[in-house]
Design a protein around this motif. Structure first.
Motif, short mmCIF file in Angstrom:
data_model
loop_
_atom_site.label_atom_id
_atom_site.label_comp_id
_atom_site.label_asym_id
_atom_site.label_seq_id
_atom_site.Cartn_x
_atom_site.Cartn_y
_atom_site.Cartn_z
N SER A 1 -8.66 18.88 4.08
CA SER A 1 -8.55 19.09 2.64
C SER A 1 -9.85 18.75 1.91
O SER A 1 -10.15 19.33 0.87
N GLN A 2 -10.64 17.81 2.45
CA GLN A 2 -11.88 17.37 1.81
C GLN A 2 -12.87 16.89 2.87
O GLN A 2 -12.49 16.51 3.97
N GLY A 3 -14.16 16.86 2.47
CA GLY A 3 -15.20 16.36 3.37
C GLY A 3 -14.98 14.90 3.75
O GLY A 3 -15.24 14.49 4.87
N ARG A 4 -14.47 14.11 2.81
CA ARG A 4 -14.24 12.68 3.09
C ARG A 4 -13.17 12.48 4.17
O ARG A 4 -13.26 11.57 4.97
N VAL A 5 -12.18 13.35 4.19
CA VAL A 5 -11.14 13.27 5.23
C VAL A 5 -11.73 13.71 6.57
O VAL A 5 -11.43 13.12 7.62
N ALA A 6 -12.61 14.70 6.53
CA ALA A 6 -13.31 15.12 7.75
C ALA A 6 -14.17 13.96 8.28
O ALA A 6 -14.18 13.69 9.48
N LEU A 7 -14.88 13.27 7.40
CA LEU A 7 -15.71 12.14 7.80
C LEU A 7 -14.86 11.05 8.44
O LEU A 7 -15.18 10.55 9.52
N LYS A 8 -13.78 10.68 7.78
CA LYS A 8 -12.91 9.63 8.30
C LYS A 8 -12.42 9.96 9.70
O LYS A 8 -12.52 9.14 10.62
N ASN A 9 -11.93 11.17 9.88
CA ASN A 9 -11.42 11.56 11.20
C ASN A 9 -12.55 11.68 12.22
O ASN A 9 -12.36 11.35 13.39
N GLY A 10 -13.71 12.13 11.80
CA GLY A 10 -14.85 12.20 12.70
C GLY A 10 -15.27 10.84 13.21
O GLY A 10 -15.55 10.67 14.41
N LEU A 11 -15.29 9.85 12.33
CA LEU A 11 -15.64 8.49 12.75
C LEU A 11 -14.60 7.94 13.72
O LEU A 11 -14.94 7.27 14.70
N LEU A 12 -13.33 8.23 13.47
CA LEU A 12 -12.28 7.79 14.38
C LEU A 12 -12.42 8.48 15.75
O LEU A 12 -12.24 7.85 16.79
N ILE A 13 -12.75 9.76 15.73
CA ILE A 13 -12.95 10.49 16.99
C ILE A 13 -14.08 9.86 17.80
O ILE A 13 -14.00 9.76 19.02
N LEU A 14 -15.13 9.41 17.12
CA LEU A 14 -16.26 8.78 17.81
C LEU A 14 -15.95 7.36 18.27
O LEU A 14 -16.75 6.75 18.97
N GLY A 15 -14.80 6.84 17.86
CA GLY A 15 -14.40 5.51 18.32
C GLY A 15 -14.81 4.37 17.40
O GLY A 15 -14.76 3.21 17.79
N PHE A 16 -15.20 4.68 16.16
CA PHE A 16 -15.50 3.62 15.20
C PHE A 16 -14.22 2.85 14.92
O PHE A 16 -13.14 3.42 14.83
N LYS A 17 -14.37 1.54 14.77
CA LYS A 17 -13.22 0.70 14.44
C LYS A 17 -13.64 -0.42 13.49
O LYS A 17 -14.82 -0.60 13.22
#
Length: 176
Positions: free
Chosen positions: A7-23
């Protein structure tokens, strides 16, 4: 390269960071001049932004980045400010040397899906900021499909095909 639509770039960023394993507790190098929606998403995830300085041309001050680096830094965010490309090679070399992720923010540039060359490990785009005919949308570009295969998206939009078909239809009719 794998593409996901949100829905938004910020949601893409959040999910991208999670995909990369950020915690929670990880740190991300980000430029001091940055939209608060980025830092808001980092805060939600418990990721600490470590701000680096940029010069009057929106180029990073590399000495400052090197000074701020520590062992909790998991990535470096590169922003193509106002659609103006950064010196990608320098970012890539630094991230390889430090063994950290490169996050590419192209939300204020036009990175259509057809010929986009992703430089970072992930990249984000917000086509609605460029195409006034649509009022939302974010794209997550994932370079390494292996990262994605082990991740289950919880906030991923379910009606993405309708959204992306609308965007692609608009892009085809734009005259540059």
């Amino acid at each position: 390269m794998k593409l996901l639509y949100f829905s938004q770039g910020r949601v893409a960023l959040k999910n991208g960071l999670l995909i990369l394993g950020f915690k929670k507790g990880d740190q991300l190098l980000v430029p001091k001049f940055i939209c608060n929606v980025v830092t808001d998403e980092l805060d939600i995830l418990g990721i600490k932004p470590v701000f680096y300085n940029i010069d009057k041309n929106f180029e990073p001050i590399w000495q400052n980045i090197k000074k701020k680096f520590n062992n909790k830094i998991k990535g470096l965010m590169m922003i193509h400010f106002f659609g103006r490309p950064q010196k990608v090679t320098k970012f890539k070399k630094y991230c390889i040397k430090k063994k950290i992720f490169l996050i590419e923010d192209n939300c204020h540039g036009f990175s259509g899906v057809k010929n986009y060359k992703l430089s970072g490990d992930i990249g984000i785009s917000s086509p609605y900021k460029i195409l006034e005919q649509i009022n939302n949308g974010g794209i997550l570009f994932i370079k390494n499909k292996k990262n994605f295969q082990s991740f289950a998206l919880k906030d991923h939009d379910q009606n993405n095909s309708l959204f992306i078909n609308k965007i692609l239809g608009l892009i085809k009719n734009i005259k540059f």
